[in-house]
Write a protein that holds these residues in place. Sequence first.
Motif, PDB file in Angstrom:
ATOM      1  N   LEU A 199       0.806  -1.216   0.000  1.00 36.26           N
ATOM      2  CA  LEU A 199       0.000   0.000   0.000  1.00 36.26           C
ATOM      3  C   LEU A 199       0.843   1.272   0.000  1.00 36.26           C
ATOM      4  O   LEU A 199       0.309   2.369   0.112  1.00 36.26           O
ATOM      5  CB  LEU A 199      -0.919   0.009   1.232  1.00 36.26           C
ATOM      6  N   PHE A 202      -0.200   4.703  -1.569  1.00 37.33           N
ATOM      7  CA  PHE A 202      -1.648   4.697  -1.813  1.00 37.33           C
ATOM      8  C   PHE A 202      -2.325   5.858  -1.070  1.00 37.33           C
ATOM      9  O   PHE A 202      -1.782   6.431  -0.119  1.00 37.33           O
ATOM     10  CB  PHE A 202      -2.272   3.384  -1.343  1.00 37.33           C
ATOM     11  N   GLU A 250      -5.364   3.379  -6.883  1.00 38.36           N
ATOM     12  CA  GLU A 250      -4.577   3.047  -5.688  1.00 38.36           C
ATOM     13  C   GLU A 250      -5.150   3.752  -4.455  1.00 38.36           C
ATOM     14  O   GLU A 250      -4.549   4.648  -3.873  1.00 38.36           O
ATOM     15  CB  GLU A 250      -3.116   3.419  -5.916  1.00 38.36           C
TER      16      GLU A 250
END
Length: 311
Positions: A199, A202, A250
């Motif tokens: 992540l 993100f 994302e």
Amino acid sequence: MDTAYLREYIEFSRSLNFAQAAADLFVSPPTLRAHLHALEEEVGAPLTAKRAGQLELSPAGRLFLKRARAIVKLAEESAEECRALAEASSSIMVGTLDYAPFEELLTRALHAFRQEHPGRCLEMLMASGAYANMEAVASGKADLSIFVRVRRRDGGEEVVPDELPAGVGAFLFGEGECLFWMNRSCPLFERDHVTAADLDGFTMLLGNSANMERSGRVLVEWFAGVGVTVEPDNQPCSNYLDLYLSGAGETFGIALGGVRSGLRASSDIKIFAVDDFTVPCDLYVIYNEERIGENGQLFIDCLKENISSSG
């Protein structure tokens, strides 16, 4: 049949004198005559008759007097019963977040309320949904709800009551777990396992309530603790479900572990945990102290007792 007219007829029957009865009733004699005439029209028979120059009740009038007394008495008793019920009854609007443990607590507490207060009636209305619940309770859109507070990574304590809006009460319900969500547009959607590093970079979509802004800052620290950078993006929304639909690319967000909702069970939304850490959260019951009323406060006491008894 107007009960006010019936009361006037009962008063008139005591003296059979329009002038005296009208004075006692604080109406004019013509008004009283009109009201009694209206009753006669409805009954379909004269209620009075003259005998030897004296006014008296007709046979129908005597029967109607008996019935009028019974009707007025029933109306008064019914009104008194309804007032008593109204004083002992109330309803509360509850935001559950579709969180099963909280719904179970509500059910147990409502059962206890009915056993402990058999003369009272409490109607519980469910405002199910993932709303900005502190704001909803403070504004009166909900009377009672559950409040989720993500714990800081360093273990530092922050006392919720110090931050409560005026007129909102709170007490600890228990501990939960903060999970995350992504929708099908996220490139990680098909992954069976997600790490914090996956992540990195993100955007974390959150509501723009004060608690969500704080949660964003706290979760940034959790990810930073394992060398990952995420960017919180607080967006205005009346319902967090809006965020689930708006996420693109994302992006991801946060969710309360154990929450059940039709959309969250959708094949287009995935609820997940990262492999690197578990984020605990504290769950509080919050309520509007001004709107909750006497019954609501008794119900709050039952909630607290059930939390204590369940350990």
